[in-house]
Design a protein around this motif. Structure first.
Motif, PDB file in Angstrom:
ATOM      1  N   GLU A  10     -25.677  -3.977  13.528  1.00 54.46           N
ATOM      2  CA  GLU A  10     -27.004  -3.371  13.618  1.00 54.46           C
ATOM      3  C   GLU A  10     -26.756  -1.900  13.923  1.00 54.46           C
ATOM      4  OE1 GLU A  10     -29.271  -5.308  12.797  1.00 54.46           O
ATOM      5  OE2 GLU A  10     -28.467  -7.294  13.202  1.00 54.46           O
ATOM      6  N   ASN A  11     -26.993  -1.018  12.954  1.00 56.49           N
ATOM      7  CA  ASN A  11     -26.641   0.373  13.188  1.00 56.49           C
ATOM      8  C   ASN A  11     -27.862   1.225  13.505  1.00 56.49           C
ATOM      9  OD1 ASN A  11     -27.744   1.613  10.769  1.00 56.49           O
ATOM     10  ND2 ASN A  11     -26.046   0.707   9.638  1.00 56.49           N
ATOM     11  N   SER A  12     -27.592   2.462  13.867  1.00 59.40           N
ATOM     12  CA  SER A  12     -28.652   3.330  14.347  1.00 59.40           C
ATOM     13  C   SER A  12     -29.711   3.605  13.288  1.00 59.40           C
ATOM     14  CB  SER A  12     -28.054   4.658  14.828  1.00 59.40           C
ATOM     15  OG  SER A  12     -27.368   4.489  16.050  1.00 59.40           O
ATOM     16  N   ASN A  13     -29.368   3.495  12.027  1.00 53.41           N
ATOM     17  CA  ASN A  13     -30.339   3.801  10.976  1.00 53.41           C
ATOM     18  C   ASN A  13     -31.329   2.666  10.735  1.00 53.41           C
ATOM     19  OD1 ASN A  13     -29.268   6.312  10.517  1.00 53.41           O
ATOM     20  ND2 ASN A  13     -27.973   5.670   8.822  1.00 53.41           N
ATOM     21  N   VAL A  14     -30.904   1.426  10.978  1.00 52.53           N
ATOM     22  CA  VAL A  14     -31.765   0.292  10.636  1.00 52.53           C
ATOM     23  C   VAL A  14     -32.259  -0.476  11.850  1.00 52.53           C
ATOM     24  CG1 VAL A  14     -30.631   0.015   8.407  1.00 52.53           C
ATOM     25  CG2 VAL A  14     -29.809  -1.309  10.351  1.00 52.53           C
ATOM     26  N   GLY A  15     -31.659  -0.264  13.020  1.00 56.42           N
ATOM     27  CA  GLY A  15     -32.083  -1.023  14.188  1.00 56.42           C
ATOM     28  C   GLY A  15     -31.692  -2.484  14.079  1.00 56.42           C
ATOM     29  N   PHE A  16     -32.423  -3.339  14.768  1.00 62.49           N
ATOM     30  CA  PHE A  16     -32.131  -4.768  14.795  1.00 62.49           C
ATOM     31  C   PHE A  16     -32.998  -5.463  13.756  1.00 62.49           C
ATOM     32  CE2 PHE A  16     -32.698  -8.873  17.457  1.00 62.49           C
ATOM     33  CZ  PHE A  16     -31.777  -9.534  16.672  1.00 62.49           C
ATOM     34  N   ASN A  17     -32.375  -5.878  12.660  1.00 60.10           N
ATOM     35  CA  ASN A  17     -33.157  -6.499  11.588  1.00 60.10           C
ATOM     36  C   ASN A  17     -32.527  -7.781  11.058  1.00 60.10           C
ATOM     37  OD1 ASN A  17     -30.988  -5.466  10.188  1.00 60.10           O
ATOM     38  ND2 ASN A  17     -32.207  -4.445   8.615  1.00 60.10           N
ATOM     39  N   ASP A  18     -31.600  -8.378  11.809  1.00 59.53           N
ATOM     40  CA  ASP A  18     -30.921  -9.580  11.337  1.00 59.53           C
ATOM     41  C   ASP A  18     -31.229 -10.804  12.187  1.00 59.53           C
ATOM     42  OD1 ASP A  18     -29.506  -8.707   9.029  1.00 59.53           O
ATOM     43  OD2 ASP A  18     -28.140  -7.596  10.324  1.00 59.53           O
ATOM     44  N   ALA A  19     -32.406 -10.837  12.778  1.00 56.59           N
ATOM     45  CA  ALA A  19     -32.762 -11.974  13.626  1.00 56.59           C
ATOM     46  C   ALA A  19     -32.728 -13.287  12.851  1.00 56.59           C
ATOM     47  CB  ALA A  19     -34.144 -11.752  14.231  1.00 56.59           C
ATOM     48  N   GLY A  20     -33.191 -13.266  11.616  1.00 56.61           N
ATOM     49  CA  GLY A  20     -33.210 -14.494  10.824  1.00 56.61           C
ATOM     50  C   GLY A  20     -31.823 -15.063  10.599  1.00 56.61           C
ATOM     51  N   LEU A  22     -29.216 -14.572  12.626  1.00 54.88           N
ATOM     52  CA  LEU A  22     -28.778 -15.114  13.905  1.00 54.88           C
ATOM     53  C   LEU A  22     -29.428 -16.470  14.186  1.00 54.88           C
ATOM     54  CD1 LEU A  22     -28.705 -11.973  16.242  1.00 54.88           C
ATOM     55  CD2 LEU A  22     -26.762 -13.224  15.296  1.00 54.88           C
ATOM     56  N   ASP A  23     -30.661 -16.639  13.739  1.00 54.49           N
ATOM     57  CA  ASP A  23     -31.324 -17.937  13.919  1.00 54.49           C
ATOM     58  C   ASP A  23     -30.539 -19.055  13.251  1.00 54.49           C
ATOM     59  OD1 ASP A  23     -33.367 -16.736  15.317  1.00 54.49           O
ATOM     60  OD2 ASP A  23     -34.762 -16.686  13.618  1.00 54.49           O
ATOM     61  N   ARG A  24     -29.913 -18.755  12.120  1.00 55.73           N
ATOM     62  CA  ARG A  24     -29.131 -19.768  11.414  1.00 55.73           C
ATOM     63  C   ARG A  24     -27.700 -19.857  11.938  1.00 55.73           C
ATOM     64  NH1 ARG A  24     -31.834 -17.019   7.297  1.00 55.73           N
ATOM     65  NH2 ARG A  24     -29.935 -16.023   6.542  1.00 55.73           N
ATOM     66  N   LEU A  26     -26.217 -18.816  15.012  1.00 54.95           N
ATOM     67  CA  LEU A  26     -25.897 -19.169  16.390  1.00 54.95           C
ATOM     68  C   LEU A  26     -25.857 -20.679  16.644  1.00 54.95           C
ATOM     69  CD1 LEU A  26     -27.817 -16.358  18.308  1.00 54.95           C
ATOM     70  CD2 LEU A  26     -25.350 -16.696  18.225  1.00 54.95           C
ATOM     71  N   PRO A  27     -26.839 -21.456  16.193  1.00 59.52           N
ATOM     72  CA  PRO A  27     -26.750 -22.898  16.458  1.00 59.52           C
ATOM     73  C   PRO A  27     -25.528 -23.547  15.820  1.00 59.52           C
ATOM     74  CG  PRO A  27     -28.988 -22.293  15.838  1.00 59.52           C
ATOM     75  CD  PRO A  27     -28.123 -21.104  15.551  1.00 59.52           C
ATOM     76  N   ILE A  28     -25.185 -23.138  14.588  1.00 64.46           N
ATOM     77  CA  ILE A  28     -24.024 -23.716  13.904  1.00 64.46           C
ATOM     78  C   ILE A  28     -22.740 -23.345  14.630  1.00 64.46           C
ATOM     79  CG2 ILE A  28     -22.689 -23.677  11.766  1.00 64.46           C
ATOM     80  CD1 ILE A  28     -25.338 -23.183  10.281  1.00 64.46           C
ATOM     81  N   ALA A  29     -22.606 -22.064  14.974  1.00 69.69           N
ATOM     82  CA  ALA A  29     -21.392 -21.617  15.656  1.00 69.69           C
ATOM     83  C   ALA A  29     -21.243 -22.288  17.009  1.00 69.69           C
ATOM     84  CB  ALA A  29     -21.420 -20.103  15.812  1.00 69.69           C
ATOM     85  N   HIS A  30     -22.305 -22.360  17.764  1.00 64.59           N
ATOM     86  CA  HIS A  30     -22.205 -22.942  19.097  1.00 64.59           C
ATOM     87  C   HIS A  30     -21.922 -24.439  19.054  1.00 64.59           C
ATOM     88  CE1 HIS A  30     -24.526 -19.380  21.095  1.00 64.59           C
ATOM     89  NE2 HIS A  30     -23.262 -19.099  20.831  1.00 64.59           N
ATOM     90  N   ARG A  31     -22.442 -25.116  18.051  1.00 69.75           N
ATOM     91  CA  ARG A  31     -22.104 -26.549  17.927  1.00 69.75           C
ATOM     92  C   ARG A  31     -20.615 -26.728  17.653  1.00 69.75           C
ATOM     93  NH1 ARG A  31     -27.141 -27.031  15.194  1.00 69.75           N
ATOM     94  NH2 ARG A  31     -26.110 -26.916  13.144  1.00 69.75           N
ATOM     95  N   PRO A  63     -35.222 -19.534  18.077  1.00 73.71           N
ATOM     96  CA  PRO A  63     -36.242 -20.547  18.385  1.00 73.71           C
ATOM     97  C   PRO A  63     -35.666 -21.785  19.071  1.00 73.71           C
ATOM     98  CG  PRO A  63     -36.606 -19.643  16.202  1.00 73.71           C
ATOM     99  CD  PRO A  63     -35.288 -19.103  16.666  1.00 73.71           C
ATOM    100  N   ASP A  64     -34.367 -22.058  18.865  1.00 70.06           N
ATOM    101  CA  ASP A  64     -33.711 -23.197  19.511  1.00 70.06           C
ATOM    102  C   ASP A  64     -33.156 -22.862  20.891  1.00 70.06           C
ATOM    103  OD1 ASP A  64     -34.197 -24.741  17.244  1.00 70.06           O
ATOM    104  OD2 ASP A  64     -32.297 -24.153  16.310  1.00 70.06           O
ATOM    105  N   GLY A  65     -33.345 -21.620  21.332  1.00 66.51           N
ATOM    106  CA  GLY A  65     -32.874 -21.240  22.658  1.00 66.51           C
ATOM    107  C   GLY A  65     -31.450 -20.720  22.706  1.00 66.51           C
ATOM    108  N   GLU A  66     -30.847 -20.421  21.542  1.00 66.06           N
ATOM    109  CA  GLU A  66     -29.478 -19.912  21.508  1.00 66.06           C
ATOM    110  C   GLU A  66     -29.488 -18.382  21.639  1.00 66.06           C
ATOM    111  OE1 GLU A  66     -26.953 -21.885  21.398  1.00 66.06           O
ATOM    112  OE2 GLU A  66     -27.776 -23.776  20.670  1.00 66.06           O
ATOM    113  N   ARG A  67     -28.440 -17.865  22.315  1.00 67.28           N
ATOM    114  CA  ARG A  67     -28.307 -16.420  22.479  1.00 67.28           C
ATOM    115  C   ARG A  67     -26.884 -15.998  22.130  1.00 67.28           C
ATOM    116  NH1 ARG A  67     -31.167 -14.401  27.986  1.00 67.28           N
ATOM    117  NH2 ARG A  67     -30.743 -12.418  26.929  1.00 67.28           N
ATOM    118  N   PRO A  68     -26.696 -14.756  21.723  1.00 69.83           N
ATOM    119  CA  PRO A  68     -25.323 -14.277  21.531  1.00 69.83           C
ATOM    120  C   PRO A  68     -24.530 -14.385  22.828  1.00 69.83           C
ATOM    121  CG  PRO A  68     -26.914 -12.737  20.585  1.00 69.83           C
ATOM    122  CD  PRO A  68     -27.701 -13.729  21.380  1.00 69.83           C
ATOM    123  N   ASP A  69     -23.216 -14.497  22.683  1.00 67.84           N
ATOM    124  CA  ASP A  69     -22.344 -14.658  23.847  1.00 67.84           C
ATOM    125  C   ASP A  69     -21.853 -13.328  24.393  1.00 67.84           C
ATOM    126  OD1 ASP A  69     -21.971 -17.722  23.879  1.00 67.84           O
ATOM    127  OD2 ASP A  69     -21.634 -17.166  21.787  1.00 67.84           O
TER     128      ASP A  69
END
Length: 226
Positions: A10-20, A22-24, A26-31, A63-69
């Motif tokens: 997420e760079n200074s020009n675009v900000g945070f725009n990859d939430a969708g 991360l939604d996919r 984070l749950p897969i990685a954490h499992r 939405p599943d309650g997962e957060r980056p580590d």
């Protein structure tokens, strides 16, 4: 040592725009018991904007309650000591002592690395991650030369930071700078980088970037983890 997944830039020009994504992801990685470190790329030309982006990424909850580590900031644009210090101090004070913060830097033996405020980075960040891209010139490399490069980087970061025990993670190379297929690191280079990270007691090692990694590099990484 640990092998971790990196998040999305997420760079200074675009900000945070990859939430969708991360939604996919984070749950897969954490499992699969894979830690995901979210990667931000601050230019440090607008400190409030860059801090806000990093905080939004670090605190994001799916939405599943997962957060980056944790969060890793690729601080390689504006490396002025006051800017690096303010950015790190504000993030640390806001996120608190228990959120993993990593700073990606230049390797200390490079032109920009020799001018990098490593002591300042070490004061706020849990982990310093030098970009140990050994093949950035049209020269041939051997396993021995790669080993020496990575070893010098880890030793140099700790020396420049003033902390001989500073946690350092090596960021190795699996890309071809010239994209002509002739400069992708071979298996021996990958194994040498892993060996140097182990021998210098680095916290871990990761490689940039997976979508340009060759089958030979993937095979070397698989063996290196065993």
């Amino acid at each position: 040592m640990r092998v971790q997944a990196a998040g999305l830039p997420e760079n200074s020009n675009v900000g945070f725009n990859d939430a969708g994504i991360l939604d996919r992801l984070l749950p897969i990685a954490h499992r699969a018991h894979i830690a995901v470190i979210a990667w931000v790329y601050p230019f440090l030309d607008d400190l409030p904007r860059d801090v806000a982006t990093a905080l939004a990424v670090a605190r994001y909850t799916t939405p599943d309650g997962e957060r980056p580590d944790g969060v890793m900031a690729d601080v390689e644009r504006n490396m002025g000591e006051p800017y690096v210090r303010a950015y790190g101090q504000i993030l640390r004070a806001t996120l608190g002592p228990h959120v993993l913060m990593a700073a990606s830097t230049y390797a200390p033996q490079t032109y920009y690395g020799q001018r990098y405020p490593f002591r300042t980075s070490a004061a706020s960040w849990d982990l310093v991650v030098p970009m140990d891209y050994w093949d950035t010139a049209a020269t041939l490399h051997t396993a021995s030369s790669v080993y020496r490069y990575v070893q010098a980087s880890v030793v140099g970061v700790r020396a420049d930071s003033g902390d001989p025990q500073l946690p350092v993670e090596v960021l190795g190379q699996t890309f071809d700078l010239y994209q002509n297929g002739r400069h992708s690191p071979g298996a021996a280079e990958i194994r040498a980088a892993i060996a140097a990270a182990r021998d210098t007691h680095a916290t871990g090692i990761s490689f940039f970037e997976w979508n340009h990694a060759t089958p030979e590099e993937w095979d070397a990484l698989a063996v290196g983890r065993s």
